[in-house]
Design an enzyme around this catalytic site. Sequence first.
Site, short mmCIF file in Angstrom:
data_model
loop_
_atom_site.label_atom_id
_atom_site.label_comp_id
_atom_site.label_asym_id
_atom_site.label_seq_id
_atom_site.Cartn_x
_atom_site.Cartn_y
_atom_site.Cartn_z
N LYS A 130 85.96 75.21 4.24
CA LYS A 130 86.79 75.41 5.45
C LYS A 130 88.28 75.36 5.09
O LYS A 130 89.08 76.15 5.56
CB LYS A 130 86.55 74.28 6.46
CG LYS A 130 85.20 74.29 7.12
CD LYS A 130 85.14 73.27 8.24
CE LYS A 130 84.87 71.85 7.80
NZ LYS A 130 83.53 71.50 7.46
N LYS A 131 88.64 74.35 4.29
CA LYS A 131 90.05 74.13 4.01
C LYS A 131 90.61 75.27 3.15
O LYS A 131 91.73 75.72 3.36
CB LYS A 131 90.25 72.78 3.31
CG LYS A 131 89.81 71.61 4.16
CD LYS A 131 90.71 71.35 5.34
CE LYS A 131 90.01 71.21 6.64
NZ LYS A 131 90.85 70.84 7.78
N ARG B 19 72.65 69.99 8.69
CA ARG B 19 72.75 68.67 8.03
C ARG B 19 72.88 67.56 9.07
O ARG B 19 72.33 66.47 8.89
CB ARG B 19 73.97 68.64 7.10
CG ARG B 19 73.80 69.47 5.84
CD ARG B 19 75.14 69.67 5.14
NE ARG B 19 75.72 68.43 4.69
CZ ARG B 19 77.04 68.17 4.69
NH1 ARG B 19 77.90 69.07 5.12
NH2 ARG B 19 77.48 67.03 4.26
N ASP C 176 97.39 70.42 5.37
CA ASP C 176 96.31 69.90 6.22
C ASP C 176 95.79 68.59 5.64
O ASP C 176 96.06 68.26 4.48
CB ASP C 176 95.17 70.92 6.30
CG ASP C 176 94.26 70.68 7.50
OD1 ASP C 176 94.51 69.74 8.26
OD2 ASP C 176 93.29 71.44 7.65
N LYS C 177 95.06 67.87 6.48
CA LYS C 177 94.33 66.68 6.00
C LYS C 177 92.90 66.78 6.52
O LYS C 177 92.65 67.40 7.58
CB LYS C 177 95.04 65.40 6.40
CG LYS C 177 94.65 64.64 7.66
CD LYS C 177 93.52 63.66 7.52
CE LYS C 177 92.84 63.62 8.87
NZ LYS C 177 91.70 62.86 9.10
N HIS C 178 91.96 66.22 5.77
CA HIS C 178 90.57 66.21 6.24
C HIS C 178 89.95 64.88 5.82
O HIS C 178 90.22 64.38 4.73
CB HIS C 178 89.79 67.37 5.63
CG HIS C 178 88.53 67.71 6.38
ND1 HIS C 178 88.51 68.61 7.42
CD2 HIS C 178 87.27 67.25 6.25
CE1 HIS C 178 87.28 68.70 7.89
NE2 HIS C 178 86.51 67.88 7.20
N SER C 179 89.14 64.35 6.69
CA SER C 179 88.46 63.08 6.39
C SER C 179 87.01 63.38 6.02
O SER C 179 86.41 64.33 6.52
CB SER C 179 88.52 62.20 7.63
OG SER C 179 87.48 61.25 7.62
N SER D 14 81.31 71.62 1.90
CA SER D 14 81.55 71.75 3.34
C SER D 14 83.03 71.62 3.67
O SER D 14 83.62 72.48 4.33
CB SER D 14 80.75 70.67 4.08
OG SER D 14 81.16 70.55 5.41
#
Length: 430
Positions: free
Chosen positions: A186-187, A167, A79-82, A182
């Site tokens: 999730k990841k 938030r 996965d990727k997350h920004s 945060s």
Amino acid sequence: MDARSIILRLREKETLTSEEIRWFASCLADGTVTDAQAGAFAMATCLNGLGEAGRVALTQAMRDSGDVMAWDLPGPVVDKHSTGGVGDCVSLILAPALAACGAYVPMISGRGLGHTGGTLDKLEAIPGVNTEVSEEKFRQIVGALGCAIVSATGDMAPADKRLYAIRDVTSTVESIDLITASILSKKLAAGLETLVLDVKCGSGAFMDNPEDAAALARALVDTAKGAGCPTLALVTDMNSPLAPAAGNALEVRECLRVLEGRSEGVLLQLTAALGGALLLAAGLATDEAKGRSMIRAAITSGQAREIFAKMIAALGGPEDVRETCLPEAPVVLEVCAREAGVITKMDARALGEVVVHLGGGRLYGGQKLDMAVGLSDLGRVGDTVAKGAPLAMVHAADEAAAERAAEAVQAAIILGATVEADPLVLETLQ
Ligand code: URA
């Protein structure tokens, strides 16, 4: 334990114990701390920090506030997350491109946060799409198509789901501890084998300078690896909006252009850079350059477009998603350059705020979004603009909102003589 004393100790800069943090996270998940207490906790954390051990404890506690998934699939689970930016719609292109390369991408995403857009809101700009699916359906889509972009199910990282929404509307986003907990809760709950993080740096990011962005990247990589998930981070430029558009439906339109081979800009470049690094780390590419060309090939062959369309249909959207499915704003206003020059500076955060105030983001919890509004035809720092040429197009619900937005866009884009444009990828951390 009680919420008031924990918030008080945090406010007084005392160090919370792991037990206290775990207790607070479980109460976020089961609803026994109120929104006011959660907001106060977030603000005290923003101001005083939790410390390294506290950050790890909060991440693990938020991950464990719900189910943690495990997969048995014939390819690597990645996965990727920004960390959040303006016009950052990479996920919509990258997830299907990775799937086309043989990876499995169970992508748990978020909604808009502060001035930044959220992947789930963007997806839901496509009529019929519902990102709130059961774990069973999530598993079924990932298994069949190779990727699914969904909201955390009710049973996954529920503490983050609650704190994230709080938030968003309490100006408590810019904290290394809160962002780390945060994203990673999730990841890590999604049971990933490899993760790449896109840590944004610049005027449209939560970290506006390279030192803070590098510190966030370090915290994210170390915390994820400490929890057993091989992770790397690219620190990338966010001094200009990434796509030439910001706003939910407008960004989906840009993604469709990239997926259909009709756009070659920095959105595609960054998608390939993140994907290339991830394919190498996951063992699907022999080097990064090969990984980047695999991502580009997945797009030019149309495979990524096909997987994206199937994913949209599986989430309740149209059978054959295309630009014409997307909502359009009734008012479109051109914002013209008042003089000729080079774009020397963009206040990307202000541009993100323009989108929020047009109705494309939330000013209060539960606000219904206007999916059609936003900005398009945006340039980047370093672009040359002729006098009278468009700086942007404002897409608004009415004339008055469009005029207000146009003024804010003029103020956010500074023209001058010359500027050295920032590189797209500033640094990679492993
Ligand atoms: N993305 C998240 O999921 N959480 C944050 O805090 C910032 C970006």
